[in-house]
Design a protein around this motif. Structure first.
Motif, mmCIF file in Angstrom:
data_model
loop_
_atom_site.group_PDB
_atom_site.id
_atom_site.type_symbol
_atom_site.label_atom_id
_atom_site.label_comp_id
_atom_site.label_asym_id
_atom_site.label_seq_id
_atom_site.Cartn_x
_atom_site.Cartn_y
_atom_site.Cartn_z
ATOM 1 N N GLU A 92 0.843 -1.205 0.000
ATOM 2 C CA GLU A 92 0.000 0.000 0.000
ATOM 3 C C GLU A 92 0.875 1.252 0.000
ATOM 4 N N ARG A 96 1.365 4.097 -3.032
ATOM 5 C CA ARG A 96 1.016 5.488 -2.696
ATOM 6 C C ARG A 96 2.195 6.435 -2.890
ATOM 7 N N THR A 100 5.633 0.681 -8.181
ATOM 8 C CA THR A 100 4.650 -0.259 -8.726
ATOM 9 C C THR A 100 5.162 -1.700 -8.740
ATOM 10 N N HIS A 130 -0.685 -4.772 -3.534
ATOM 11 C CA HIS A 130 -1.182 -3.696 -4.403
ATOM 12 C C HIS A 130 -0.207 -3.372 -5.519
ATOM 13 N N GLN A 433 -1.790 10.265 -9.215
ATOM 14 C CA GLN A 433 -2.371 8.999 -9.671
ATOM 15 C C GLN A 433 -1.274 7.974 -9.916
ATOM 16 N N VAL A 442 -4.099 4.319 -7.287
ATOM 17 C CA VAL A 442 -3.953 5.435 -6.345
ATOM 18 C C VAL A 442 -4.535 6.694 -6.979
ATOM 19 N N GLU A 443 -5.340 7.385 -6.202
ATOM 20 C CA GLU A 443 -5.911 8.666 -6.624
ATOM 21 C C GLU A 443 -5.674 9.656 -5.495
ATOM 22 N N GLY A 445 -3.075 10.273 -3.843
ATOM 23 C CA GLY A 445 -2.248 9.720 -2.771
ATOM 24 C C GLY A 445 -2.893 8.624 -1.949
ATOM 25 N N ALA A 446 -4.141 8.260 -2.265
ATOM 26 C CA ALA A 446 -4.822 7.229 -1.468
ATOM 27 C C ALA A 446 -5.181 6.029 -2.338
ATOM 28 N N LEU A 447 -5.287 4.865 -1.696
ATOM 29 C CA LEU A 447 -5.692 3.653 -2.416
ATOM 30 C C LEU A 447 -7.098 3.814 -2.966
ATOM 31 N N ARG A 450 -9.029 -0.869 -1.748
ATOM 32 C CA ARG A 450 -8.254 -1.612 -0.760
ATOM 33 C C ARG A 450 -8.581 -3.106 -0.797
#
Ligand code: ZN
Length: 459
Positions: A92, A96, A100, A130, A433, A442-443, A445-447, A450
């Motif tokens: 995660e 973020r 990748t 992720h 993103q 990620v959008e 900075g957030a997942l 989840r």
């Protein structure tokens, strides 16, 4: 700004257009749009959004290839301690921050076949990551099964990892055996990662009279010359066998100088970790010094200065974290004897911001340095370039949209219950993103999702 969803129109295959951004590859910047079809990059150029196409507005922003941390310890047991980070938490934070793909380690345990070990480690990641995951292999039964080896390499295991020390953990490999392994790996095109500390040099350190309650003693027990001696020996073997060799977590400028001098005669590359560029043995002093115990140890300020200068002038092919987060309880439990304190630092979430702040902000290097040393070169080490590590037609659509001048926010090296390695440090690098193989994960900075981790195990 932001992200426009797809319309209701009929689509045969999902496409996403990353529009208006500046692309950075190891060749430099380019103003271009990227069209993603399925899991891959389909088109790059001046592209017009389709009527029903999902568009990521990257105007005024930068687009980097998905970055790769080739050295993480996650979801494993080291010594008596279960690592603080699992694949869900580590991956995660990875995505973020723009990572990748990560590469972890399969270390064969006693009584276990290498195949069992691979399956044990894959099971820790499968369906729970992720980001994409690769593994380096550490067989511990001598001799290796040479027939099995060729099959493993053709199955995608391109990297093996050995240690010149850690005899008591069953990981020590002699230089003689390293040479035999290199002779076997060279014709297969596989690469050998080596932890370089000369075991005999470490064994010869006079330890009587040392204060084992003082974390600085760990650095005295693992002196710089141990790294230098091992690196010299490994470079000679690499030159003799023609095997591609990668020296992990270089912590001394002298060892780095030997590697640089050997590049003409040996296929050698190396990495350092951000903590060797940011911290010194001064972190080992005081009441919290045990938190900063890692191997190799943090070095002197004089060494750190030389390493930072070398990092800024391109002497390291790549940077990787050696992320190895122990729980606060495990770090604290036997702090009165530094030999018993687990050695390792959290770092995965700090890799991209720390190297951005150091290379781009402090040393005025172009953003392409991140594309080169945190994407392209790591992908080459793993044997997955240009499928990964590149922004090119046909490559996996691993893409990171960033604002380099966003609001400062804290650097976070782990989401687990572990000590923060970079307390008080901030970065202006804001990840907007992240796509992993064409999927928006990620959008801002957030997942995004989840419950459905998008990561895949590469080998
Ligand atoms: Zn490591």
């Amino acid at each position: 700004m932001g992200h426009r969803g797809p319309g209701n129109g009929h689509r045969t295959e999902q496409t996403i257009l990353v529009h208006g951004g500046t692309l950075w590859t190891e060749d430099g910047p380019r103003r271009a749009d990227v069209r993603v079809t399925g899991e891959s990059i389909a088109e790059i150029g001046a592209l017009t959004p389709g009527r029903h196409e999902e568009v990521i507005d990257a105007a005024g922003l930068h687009v980097l290839p998905g970055m790769i941390d080739v050295h993480v310890h996650v979801g494993d047991t080291i010594g008596r301690c279960e690592l603080a980070d699992t694949f869900p938490t580590a991956s995660e934070l990875a995505v973020r921050t723009g990572i990748t793909t990560v590469a972890g380690f399969v270390t064969q345990r006693s009584g276990e076949t290498l195949g069992d070990a691979i399956e044990r480690c894959r099971a820790r990641a499968r369906g729970r990551t992720h980001c994409d995951v690769a593994f380096h292999l550490t067989p511990t039964v001598w001799p290796w099964d040479w027939a099995e080896l060729a099959g493993l390499v053709s199955a995608g295991f391109n990297t093996f990892k050995l240690y010149t020390t850690y005899r008591e953990a069953g990981l020590f490999t002699s230089y003689e055996r390293l040479g035999i392994v290199m002779e076997r790996l060279a014709p297969l095109g596989a690469r050998l990662l080596v932890h370089c500390e000369d075991d005999a040099t470490l064994a010869a350190v006079e330890s009587s009279g040392l204060d084992f309650t003082d974390p600085r003693t760990h650095a005295m027990l693992r002196p710089e010359r141990a790294e230098v001696v091992a690196v010299e020996s490994v470079l000679d073997l690499a030159a003799r066998t023609g095997c591609g060799v990668h020296v992990v977590h270089v912590s001394t400028a002298d060892a780095l100088a030997h590697i640089a001098a050997a590049r003409g005669r040996a296929a050698v590359s190396c990495e350092t970790a951000p903590h060797y560029l940011r911290f010194t043995d001064a972190a080992l002093a005081g009441g919290h010094g045990h938190r900063y115990l890692c191997t190799p140890p943090l070095r002197s300020e004089a060494t750190r200065i030389r390493l930072e200068a070398a990092a800024a002038t391109g002497s390291f092919e790549l940077f990787a974290t050696d992320h190895c987060a122990f729980t606060r309880a495990d770090k604290d439990a036997r702090r009165d004897d530094i030999r018993a304190v687990p050695k390792g630092l959290a770092g995965i979430g700090a890799l991209i911001p720390a190297m951005f702040e150091l290379l781009v902000k402090r040393h005025r290097r172009p953003l392409g340095e991140l594309a080169l040393r945190l994407a392209a070169n790591p992908a080459k080490l793993l044997g997955v370039y240009p499928k990964k590590g590149a922004i090119a037609v046909g490559s996996d659509a691993d893409l990171v949209v960033v604002d380099t001048d966003g609001p400062p926010h804290p650097v976070t090296s782990t989401l687990a219950d572990s000590y923060e390695t970079y307390p008080g440090r901030t970065t202006t690098l804001n990840v907007r993103q992240v796509l992993v193989r064409g999927r928006l994960v990620v959008e801002d900075g957030a997942l995004v999702d989840r419950r459905h981790p998008a990561g895949r195990i590469l080998a």
